[in-house]
Design an enzyme around this catalytic site. Structure first.
Site, PDB file in Angstrom:
ATOM      1  N   CYS A   1      -3.298  -2.779   6.242  1.00  0.00           N
ATOM      2  CA  CYS A   1      -3.075  -3.999   5.449  1.00  0.00           C
ATOM      3  C   CYS A   1      -3.281  -5.278   6.254  1.00  0.00           C
ATOM      4  O   CYS A   1      -3.524  -6.341   5.681  1.00  0.00           O
ATOM      5  CB  CYS A   1      -1.672  -3.985   4.849  1.00  0.00           C
TER       6      CYS A   1
ATOM      7  N   HIS B   1       0.323 -11.340   2.740  1.00  0.00           N
ATOM      8  CA  HIS B   1      -0.087 -10.030   2.241  1.00  0.00           C
ATOM      9  C   HIS B   1       0.707  -9.722   0.981  1.00  0.00           C
ATOM     10  O   HIS B   1       1.922  -9.902   0.935  1.00  0.00           O
ATOM     11  CB  HIS B   1       0.180  -8.975   3.319  1.00  0.00           C
TER      12      HIS B   1
ATOM     13  N   ASN C   1      -0.677  -3.825  -4.247  1.00  0.00           N
ATOM     14  CA  ASN C   1      -1.011  -3.870  -2.821  1.00  0.00           C
ATOM     15  C   ASN C   1      -2.419  -3.313  -2.640  1.00  0.00           C
ATOM     16  O   ASN C   1      -2.649  -2.120  -2.810  1.00  0.00           O
ATOM     17  CB  ASN C   1       0.006  -3.046  -2.027  1.00  0.00           C
TER      18      ASN C   1
END
EC number: 2.3.1.180
Length: 323
Positions: free
Chosen positions: A113, A250, A280
């Site tokens: 990520c 994020h 996500n």
């Protein structure tokens, strides 16, 4: 001094949208349960003909169009992904070929990520080192391919997509007023590798594997790690949270986003949130959120923008950019 200045942005999302309610017949969950714990309301899921390469190509073409450039103007492609089309060659090379770009160089970067933040930092170093004048930085993922669709603790969290940003060399005075990448801080600590991982790989199981996560453990560490690396970035740039125009974190979990912003003293109205729309999307998360905020006019030329991400490993980092 040389600065890496943003020239264009682009994004691409799979056609299919999967709402929270769509999970109710698959696993024991509900829209209310997912929204309350994560802030996610929907995510995009790639079809069989949509891959990390095809989504990355689409985002790249959108960024090139936004910048008024062609593939011939690009010297380097850096692709952040944990879901490559193949073990090798690099998916960045496939995107390079899809774009008809037969010069320069391209490579993948794997920091889960945090990948896009790592990739932007790397692109900045290539530009400031004189090895590239224009770099196409892409975050593209198809996490739906590595999910265990029977695990309600993970399958509801992730989505697919791609975002791209073009950086080009520009002249700066060496002050905080310069446009471009101004400061960055990157971190990793492998002691946490078993808290968020995929239980497969060519060197171990010979399989793709599935994503596994200790959600409570990730949450326990996330806010502290995120705020520490952001404070290091502020210190390197000589600024404070009050100087920011926009915070683009994020997009993993709304509670983590809110807690991080609160701890740093960043006003809610300065935080870009798209986790409700995309879920996500790992390395695609930050550029997708950026693309939304640029497209709707929130982020404008001259704005001071902070990018932040944390992912498996753990890896985490932050980049400060003057738009």
């Amino acid at each position: 001094m040389i600065r890496s200045v943003v020239r264009g942005m682009g994004a691409a999302l799979p056609r299919r949208i999967m709402k929270n309610a769509d999970f109710e017949g698959m696993v024991e969950t509900s829209d209310e349960w997912i929204v309350q714990r994560t802030g996610i309301r929907q995510r995009h899921i790639a079809a069989d003909d949509e891959t990390t390469a095809s989504l990355g190509e689409a985002a790249a073409r959108a960024a090139l169009a936004n910048a008024g450039l062609t593939p011939g103007d690009i010297d380097l492609i850096v692709l952040a992904t944990s879901t490559p089309n193949n073990t090798f060659p690099a998916t960045a090379v496939e995107i390079q070929n899809r774009l008809g770009m037969h010069h320069g160089f391209a490579f993948d970067m794997q920091a889960v990520c945090s990948g896009f933040v790592y990739a932007v930092t790397t692109a900045d170093l290539y530009i400031r080192g004189g090895l590239a004048k224009r770099v196409l930085v892409i975050g593209s993922e198809t996490f739906s391919r590595i999910l265990d669709w029977n695990d309600r603790s993970t399958c509801v969290l992730f989505g697919d997509g791609a975002g791209a940003l073009i950086l080009e060399a520009g002249e700066g005075a060496g002050t905080i007023a310069d446009r471009g990448v101004l400061a960055a801080s990157l971190r990793s600590d492998g002691v946490h590798k078993d808290k968020l991982f995929v239980d497969g790989g060519p060197s171990t199981t010979g399989t793709v594997g599935h994503l596994r996560m200790e959600g409570r453990e990730v949450f326990k560490h996330a806010v502290g790690m995120i705020t520490d690396v952001i404070e290091a970035t502020f210190s390197a740039a000589g600024i404070s949270a009050d100087d920011l125009d926009w915070f683009v974190p994020h997009q993993a979990n709304k509670r983590i986003i809110d807690a991080s912003a609160k701890k740093l003293g960043i006003a809610e109205q300065k935080v870009v949130v798209t986790v409700d729309l995309h879920g996500n999307t790992s390395a695609a998360s930050v550029p997708l959120a950026l693309s939304v905020a640029v497209a709707d006019g929130r982020i404008k030329k001259g704005d001071l923008v902070l990018l932040e991400a944390m992912g498996g490993g753990f890896t985490w980092g932050a980049v400060l950019v003057r738009w």
